[in-house]
Design an enzyme around this catalytic site. Structure first.
Site, short mmCIF file in Angstrom:
data_model
loop_
_atom_site.label_atom_id
_atom_site.label_comp_id
_atom_site.label_asym_id
_atom_site.label_seq_id
_atom_site.Cartn_x
_atom_site.Cartn_y
_atom_site.Cartn_z
N SER A 77 0.84 -1.20 0.00
CA SER A 77 0.00 0.00 0.00
C SER A 77 0.88 1.24 0.00
O SER A 77 1.64 1.49 0.93
CB SER A 77 -0.89 0.01 1.24
OG SER A 77 -1.48 1.29 1.36
N HIS A 81 -1.13 -1.17 -4.43
CA HIS A 81 -2.41 -0.85 -3.79
C HIS A 81 -2.44 0.65 -3.52
O HIS A 81 -1.55 1.20 -2.85
CB HIS A 81 -2.57 -1.64 -2.49
CG HIS A 81 -3.89 -1.44 -1.84
ND1 HIS A 81 -5.03 -2.11 -2.23
CD2 HIS A 81 -4.27 -0.62 -0.82
CE1 HIS A 81 -6.05 -1.72 -1.47
NE2 HIS A 81 -5.62 -0.81 -0.62
N ASP A 95 -4.67 3.89 -2.19
CA ASP A 95 -5.80 4.26 -1.33
C ASP A 95 -6.24 5.69 -1.59
O ASP A 95 -5.49 6.63 -1.33
CB ASP A 95 -5.38 4.13 0.14
CG ASP A 95 -5.18 2.69 0.55
OD1 ASP A 95 -6.14 1.90 0.44
OD2 ASP A 95 -4.05 2.34 0.96
N MET A 138 -8.83 8.58 -0.51
CA MET A 138 -9.72 8.96 0.61
C MET A 138 -10.22 10.38 0.42
O MET A 138 -9.44 11.26 0.03
CB MET A 138 -8.95 8.89 1.92
CG MET A 138 -8.31 7.54 2.18
SD MET A 138 -7.38 7.58 3.71
CE MET A 138 -6.69 5.93 3.72
N HIS A 196 -8.23 1.47 -4.44
CA HIS A 196 -9.22 1.27 -3.37
C HIS A 196 -9.84 2.63 -3.05
O HIS A 196 -9.18 3.50 -2.47
CB HIS A 196 -8.47 0.68 -2.16
CG HIS A 196 -9.30 0.52 -0.93
ND1 HIS A 196 -8.74 0.29 0.32
CD2 HIS A 196 -10.65 0.53 -0.72
CE1 HIS A 196 -9.70 0.18 1.22
NE2 HIS A 196 -10.87 0.32 0.62
N MET A 216 -12.06 4.99 -1.03
CA MET A 216 -12.78 5.25 0.22
C MET A 216 -13.43 6.61 0.08
O MET A 216 -13.03 7.59 0.72
CB MET A 216 -11.79 5.18 1.40
CG MET A 216 -11.41 3.75 1.75
SD MET A 216 -9.83 3.64 2.62
CE MET A 216 -8.72 3.63 1.23
N MET A 259 -11.91 -5.37 4.78
CA MET A 259 -11.13 -4.47 5.63
C MET A 259 -10.89 -5.17 6.97
O MET A 259 -11.83 -5.56 7.66
CB MET A 259 -11.88 -3.16 5.88
CG MET A 259 -11.95 -2.21 4.69
SD MET A 259 -10.39 -1.81 3.90
CE MET A 259 -9.45 -1.11 5.26
N GLY A 295 -9.18 4.34 6.66
CA GLY A 295 -8.84 5.75 6.87
C GLY A 295 -7.37 5.99 7.18
O GLY A 295 -6.83 7.03 6.84
N PHE A 296 -6.73 5.03 7.81
CA PHE A 296 -5.35 5.23 8.23
C PHE A 296 -4.55 3.93 8.11
O PHE A 296 -5.09 2.85 8.32
CB PHE A 296 -5.30 5.69 9.70
CG PHE A 296 -6.09 6.95 9.93
CD1 PHE A 296 -5.52 8.19 9.70
CD2 PHE A 296 -7.42 6.88 10.35
CE1 PHE A 296 -6.25 9.36 9.89
CE2 PHE A 296 -8.17 8.04 10.53
CZ PHE A 296 -7.59 9.29 10.31
N GLY A 297 -3.26 4.10 7.81
CA GLY A 297 -2.35 2.97 7.86
C GLY A 297 -1.91 2.76 9.30
O GLY A 297 -2.19 3.57 10.19
N GLY A 298 -1.21 1.65 9.55
CA GLY A 298 -0.57 1.43 10.83
C GLY A 298 -1.48 1.03 11.98
O GLY A 298 -1.08 1.12 13.14
N ASP A 338 -7.08 -6.18 3.72
CA ASP A 338 -6.45 -4.87 3.81
C ASP A 338 -6.50 -4.33 5.24
O ASP A 338 -7.59 -4.07 5.77
CB ASP A 338 -7.18 -3.92 2.85
CG ASP A 338 -6.50 -2.57 2.73
OD1 ASP A 338 -5.41 -2.39 3.30
OD2 ASP A 338 -7.08 -1.69 2.05
N GLY A 339 -5.32 -4.14 5.82
CA GLY A 339 -5.21 -3.49 7.13
C GLY A 339 -4.53 -4.36 8.17
O GLY A 339 -5.01 -5.45 8.48
N GLY A 340 -3.39 -3.88 8.65
CA GLY A 340 -2.70 -4.59 9.73
C GLY A 340 -2.13 -5.94 9.34
O GLY A 340 -1.88 -6.78 10.21
N SER A 375 2.38 -0.38 6.32
CA SER A 375 3.41 -0.15 7.33
C SER A 375 4.39 -1.31 7.45
O SER A 375 5.59 -1.08 7.58
CB SER A 375 2.77 0.06 8.70
OG SER A 375 1.67 0.89 8.59
#
Ligand code: DX5
Ligand code: ZN
Length: 218
Positions: free
Chosen positions: A8, A33, A35, A37, A66, A68, A137, A142-145, A175-177, A198
Site C-alpha cells: 500500500s 495498492h 488508497d 480517501m 481502493h 474510500m 477491511m 482511513g489510516f495505515g498502521g 487490507d489493514g494490519g 506499514s
C-alpha cells in the site's frame, strides 16, 4: 489466483515516491495498492488522479485502486483514464451497488467491493457472481498502521464458502494490519491477496519483507 502481495503506497515516503515505486517494481510484489480517501467517507484525505497518473508512468504492475469515497460513480471513467486496472468501491458508500459494479466493468476495469469490519459477508450474496475482487477491511478504513481485527479470519472463511458455493471467480483481498504474524492464517482461511503498508515500508529492507510475505503464502 493466489499469493498476491499488494504494497500500500499510503505508507510510502511521498517525498521519494519514485524511489519507492522502483523498489516495488524490482520486488516480488504483484500489485500496487492505491488508497483514495475523500475526508467524507473516511476521516482522512490521501491523494487523487494526478498522483495515480504519475505512478502509472513508472510501473507496468497491476494498479489496484481502493476508493474510500462517497458516491464513487462520479469518477469511474476518470480512474480508468489515469490507469486503474482494478477499481474497488465500498459497499457502505454505494446506494446502487449493482449498477456501480456494472459501470466499472463497462469502463474496462476489474470490479471490486470492499466491506468495513462491521459489515457482514451476507450483503454480497446477490452480487458475488459479478465481482472480480472482494476486499475485506481488517481495520477501520482511513489510516495505515492500525492493529489487525481478529474477527477477519471468520469473515474470510465465510466469504470463501460463499464464493465456492456460488461458483464465483472473485479474489479475496485483505487490507489493514497485515504482517508476517497473520498472513499465513488468512491464506489458510482462503484469502488470495494481501495488502500491506506499514509492515513493508517501515521495515529495514522492504524488498526482502515483500519476498518473505510472498513465501509465507506460497
Ligand atoms: C486503510 C487502507 C490500507 C492501509 C493499510 O484505510 O485502506 O490500504 O494503507 O496499511 P497498513 O498495512 O499499515 O495497515
Ligand atoms: Zn486500502
Amino acid at each position: 489466483m493466489k499469493n498476491i502481495i499488494a504494497p500500500s503506497l499510503l505508507a510510502a515516503d511521498f517525498a521519494n515516491l519514485q524511489r519507492d515505486i522502483e523498489m516495488i517494481n524490482e520486488s516480488e510484489a504483484d500489485w500496487f495498492h492505491i488508497d483514495v480517501m475523500d475526508g467524507v467517507f473516511v476521516p482522512n484525505i490521501s491523494f487523487g488522479m494526478p498522483v495515480i497518473s504519475a505512478i502509472k508512468k513508472h510501473t507496468k504492475k497491476t494498479m489496484d485502486v481502493h476508493l474510500m469515497i462517497v458516491d464513487p460513480d462520479r469518477f469511474i471513467d476518470d480512474f480508468k483514464k489515469v490507469g486503474a486496472d482494478i477499481l474497488t468501491v465500498h459497499f457502505e458508500a454505494c446506494n446502487h451497488l449493482h449498477r456501480t459494479i456494472q459501470a466499472i466493468k463497462a469502463a474496462g476495469m476489474k470490479a471490486g467491493v470492499s466491506l468495513n469490519p462491521h459489515t457482514p459477508i451476507s450483503v454480497l450474496e446477490d452480487v458475488i457472481q459479478d465481482l472480480d475482487v472482494v476486499l475485506i477491511m481488517s481495520v477501520n478504513p482511513g489510516f495505515g498502521g492500525q492493529s489487525f481485527i481478529e474477527n477477519t479470519y471468520k469473515k474470510v472463511a465465510q466469504l470463501r464458502q460463499l464464493i465456492d458455493f456460488s461458483e464465483s471467480n472473485a479474489i479475496i483481498e485483505i487490507d489493514g494490519g497485515v504482517t508476517d504474524q497473520n498472513i499465513e492464517k488468512l491464506s489458510e482461511q482462503g484469502a488470495d491477496a494481501f495488502v500491506a503498508g506499514s509492515f513493508i515500508f517501515k521495515s529495514d529492507d522492504p524488498k526482502t519483507t515483500i519476498k518473505n510475505l510472498k513465501t509465507l503464502v506460497s
